[in-house]
Design an enzyme around this catalytic site. Structure first.
Site, PDB file in Angstrom:
ATOM      1  N   ARG A   1     -13.715  15.336 -19.236  1.00 11.12           N
ATOM      2  CA  ARG A   1     -14.556  16.535 -19.103  1.00 11.12           C
ATOM      3  C   ARG A   1     -13.692  17.690 -18.614  1.00 11.12           C
ATOM      4  O   ARG A   1     -12.765  17.494 -17.805  1.00 11.12           O
ATOM      5  CB  ARG A   1     -15.689  16.286 -18.099  1.00 11.12           C
ATOM      6  CG  ARG A   1     -16.797  15.382 -18.617  1.00 11.12           C
ATOM      7  CD  ARG A   1     -17.682  16.091 -19.646  1.00 11.12           C
ATOM      8  NE  ARG A   1     -18.813  15.278 -20.064  1.00 11.12           N
ATOM      9  CZ  ARG A   1     -18.877  14.596 -21.211  1.00 11.12           C
ATOM     10  NH1 ARG A   1     -17.877  14.617 -22.056  1.00 11.12           N
ATOM     11  NH2 ARG A   1     -19.968  13.917 -21.523  1.00 11.12           N
TER      12      ARG A   1
ATOM     13  N   HIS B   1     -14.435  19.952 -28.329  1.00  8.50           N
ATOM     14  CA  HIS B   1     -15.292  18.897 -27.768  1.00  8.50           C
ATOM     15  C   HIS B   1     -15.992  18.095 -28.882  1.00  8.50           C
ATOM     16  O   HIS B   1     -17.222  18.008 -28.924  1.00  8.50           O
ATOM     17  CB  HIS B   1     -16.333  19.496 -26.799  1.00  8.50           C
ATOM     18  CG  HIS B   1     -16.910  18.473 -25.858  1.00  8.50           C
ATOM     19  ND1 HIS B   1     -17.279  18.759 -24.570  1.00  8.50           N
ATOM     20  CD2 HIS B   1     -17.168  17.151 -26.024  1.00  8.50           C
ATOM     21  CE1 HIS B   1     -17.748  17.672 -23.992  1.00  8.50           C
ATOM     22  NE2 HIS B   1     -17.696  16.678 -24.861  1.00  8.50           N
TER      23      HIS B   1
HETATM   24  P1  NDP Z   1     -17.591   4.179 -18.305  1.00 14.40           P
HETATM   25  O1  NDP Z   1     -18.552   4.483 -17.216  1.00 14.40           O
HETATM   26  O2  NDP Z   1     -17.794   2.959 -19.133  1.00 14.40           O
HETATM   27  O3  NDP Z   1     -16.112   4.068 -17.675  1.00 14.40           O
HETATM   28  C1  NDP Z   1     -15.619   4.943 -16.716  1.00 14.40           C
HETATM   29  C2  NDP Z   1     -14.287   4.408 -16.221  1.00 14.40           C
HETATM   30  O4  NDP Z   1     -13.720   5.368 -15.320  1.00 14.40           O
HETATM   31  C3  NDP Z   1     -14.433   3.089 -15.449  1.00 14.40           C
HETATM   32  O5  NDP Z   1     -13.365   2.238 -15.733  1.00 14.40           O
HETATM   33  C4  NDP Z   1     -14.381   3.563 -13.994  1.00 14.40           C
HETATM   34  O6  NDP Z   1     -13.886   2.598 -13.093  1.00 14.40           O
HETATM   35  C5  NDP Z   1     -13.383   4.703 -14.105  1.00 14.40           C
HETATM   36  N1  NDP Z   1     -13.539   5.611 -12.968  1.00 14.40           N
HETATM   37  C6  NDP Z   1     -14.625   6.347 -12.608  1.00 14.40           C
HETATM   38  N2  NDP Z   1     -14.369   7.042 -11.472  1.00 14.40           N
HETATM   39  C7  NDP Z   1     -13.110   6.703 -11.099  1.00 14.40           C
HETATM   40  C8  NDP Z   1     -12.290   7.064 -10.009  1.00 14.40           C
HETATM   41  N3  NDP Z   1     -12.720   7.893  -9.054  1.00 14.40           N
HETATM   42  N4  NDP Z   1     -11.060   6.512  -9.940  1.00 14.40           N
HETATM   43  C9  NDP Z   1     -10.608   5.658 -10.883  1.00 14.40           C
HETATM   44  N5  NDP Z   1     -11.351   5.280 -11.950  1.00 14.40           N
HETATM   45  C10 NDP Z   1     -12.570   5.799 -12.060  1.00 14.40           C
HETATM   46  O7  NDP Z   1     -17.504   5.483 -19.206  1.00 14.40           O
HETATM   47  P2  NDP Z   1     -17.172   5.621 -20.782  1.00 14.40           P
HETATM   48  O8  NDP Z   1     -15.909   4.883 -21.075  1.00 14.40           O
HETATM   49  O9  NDP Z   1     -18.359   5.318 -21.591  1.00 14.40           O
HETATM   50  O10 NDP Z   1     -16.941   7.213 -20.889  1.00 14.40           O
HETATM   51  C11 NDP Z   1     -15.948   7.862 -20.115  1.00 14.40           C
HETATM   52  C12 NDP Z   1     -16.088   9.356 -20.238  1.00 14.40           C
HETATM   53  O11 NDP Z   1     -15.621   9.830 -21.495  1.00 14.40           O
HETATM   54  C13 NDP Z   1     -17.521   9.916 -20.180  1.00 14.40           C
HETATM   55  O12 NDP Z   1     -18.010   9.953 -18.866  1.00 14.40           O
HETATM   56  C14 NDP Z   1     -17.312  11.298 -20.745  1.00 14.40           C
HETATM   57  O13 NDP Z   1     -16.961  12.187 -19.706  1.00 14.40           O
HETATM   58  C15 NDP Z   1     -16.129  11.129 -21.688  1.00 14.40           C
HETATM   59  N6  NDP Z   1     -16.549  11.300 -23.090  1.00 14.40           N
HETATM   60  C16 NDP Z   1     -16.057  12.366 -23.806  1.00 14.40           C
HETATM   61  C17 NDP Z   1     -16.449  12.570 -25.109  1.00 14.40           C
HETATM   62  C18 NDP Z   1     -15.852  13.671 -25.929  1.00 14.40           C
HETATM   63  O14 NDP Z   1     -16.327  13.912 -27.036  1.00 14.40           O
HETATM   64  N7  NDP Z   1     -14.822  14.343 -25.467  1.00 14.40           N
HETATM   65  C19 NDP Z   1     -17.419  11.694 -25.768  1.00 14.40           C
HETATM   66  C20 NDP Z   1     -17.841  10.586 -24.955  1.00 14.40           C
HETATM   67  C21 NDP Z   1     -17.434  10.425 -23.655  1.00 14.40           C
HETATM   68  P3  NDP Z   1     -14.648   1.178 -12.881  1.00 14.40           P
HETATM   69  O15 NDP Z   1     -14.239   0.361 -14.083  1.00 14.40           O
HETATM   70  O16 NDP Z   1     -14.109   0.663 -11.632  1.00 14.40           O
HETATM   71  O17 NDP Z   1     -16.134   1.492 -12.855  1.00 14.40           O
END
Ligand code: NDP
Length: 308
Positions: free
Chosen positions: A223, A271
């Protein structure tokens, strides 16, 4: 009971046709034509309306039409309302395509060649084998794991970073802030696939860039507010970063005079890395409603305390 949709109306019309076909007994309405507010049980929204609790007192589930929920003000939602983010397979497929394109584009020096073409400069660079290009992914969630799975086929040495400890065969997994520097130090191409939370806002800044190998490249598909544009431009101009492939910025779109539009080391897309596909999204939403009625766990249920 009614299913209410409040997002892009063109895609809403596609959802309406799919609901008519797959769930003819569940009335589907598109905002602002919500009918009797007391009948609205399910809402799919990019931005939910204000004052949700008062407007729709019988709401049972809130769906985000996107993979993230950072656009929601979680504190303003009814405290017990389950929030479900979009985990349909079309989003994953799109993200795998996009990140594979970007990583391969950076691996094969595409920004330099696009710049060379504009200048009519024929300047071959040495080809590095994938086995010598280390790729690190911030985030090990649904999307990141699918991306890593595909990147493995090219032979890149892979690493990832998450909040809690994860184990993925063939991926050097790192967890928590203490292990972030080690992961950065071995990332020639860094991919950001983190959700936007208080902990990840501004994470792509000068401190993080200083830990990357000299001349590393960045793919940012998380993001916009995770990235410090000034720090990025300084890292590109100073040579700390060789190139960046950006799909998200803050604001979106960037102002017309922003340097990132024309920087020779930047590839910028609006995006579009992946988008919710109505067909598979409606299947997912209908399955979630069925599970909710049966008291089963919901895929993509947001942990509000965690913020994603
Ligand atoms: P998930 O919730 O499945 O995964 C998020 C990952 O980030 C997890 O592994 C989580 O750790 C890790 N994480 C979160 N906070 C932290 C932190 N503070 N420190 C370290 N690791 C962290 O999300 P998705 O994979 O489904 O999606 C990820 C993001 O991709 C979305 O939130 C969105 O912002 C972005 N996105 C962008 C799009 C675009 O078109 N550009 C389209 C779709 C998504 P843990 O495994 O421990 O929970």
């Amino acid at each position: 009971m009614t299913f209410l949709y409040k997002a892009d109306p063109v895609r809403g019309a596609e959802w309406a046709a799919l609901f008519a076909e797959k769930a003819p007994d569940l009335p589907f309405r598109i905002w602002p034509d919500f009918g009797d507010p007391g009948r609205v049980r399910y809402l799919a929204a990019w931005l939910p309306p204000d004052d949700l609790e008062r407007r729709f007192p019988n709401l049972e589930l809130l769906f985000s039409v996107g993979a993230g929920i950072d656009q929601f003000d979680l504190g303003a939602l009814p405290p017990d309302l389950p929030v479900v983010r979009m985990t349909e397979p079309g989003i994953t497929a799109g993200m795998v395509e996009y990140v594979t394109m970007a990583v391969l584009g950076l691996h094969r020096d595409l920004p330099a060649y696009l710049d060379g073409q504009r200048r009519r400069e024929w300047r071959p660079l040495r080809v590095q084998p994938a086995a010598k290009r280390r790729v690190g992914v911030l985030g090990l969630g649904r999307l990141a794991r699918a991306v890593l799975d595909r990147l493995a086929a090219f032979g890149f040495p892979l690493a990832g970073w998450s909040r809690s400890r994860r184990e993925i065969p063939g991926v050097a997994c790192h967890a928590g802030p203490d292990e972030l520097p080690a992961m950065l130090e071995r990332s020639d191409i860094l991919v950001c696939l983190l959700p936007l939370t208080d902990a990840t806002r501004g994470i792509l800044g000068a401190g993080l860039f200083s830990r990357l190998p000299q001349g590393a490249a960045l793919v940012h598909v998380g993001r916009g507010p995770q990235l410090d544009h000034d720090a990025l431009l300084a890292a590109l101009d100073g040579g700390r970063l060789s190139a960046v492939w950006l799909d998200v910025t803050e604001p979106e779109p960037l102002p017309a005079d922003h340097r990132l539009w024309s920087h020779p080391k930047v590839v910028l897309t609006p995006h579009i890395a992946s988008m919710t596909q109505p067909e598979t999204a409606v299947d997912l939403v209908l399955d979630a409603i069925r599970r909710h009625r049966a008291g089963e766990p919901l895929p993509g249920l947001v942990d509000r305390a965690r913020g994603y």
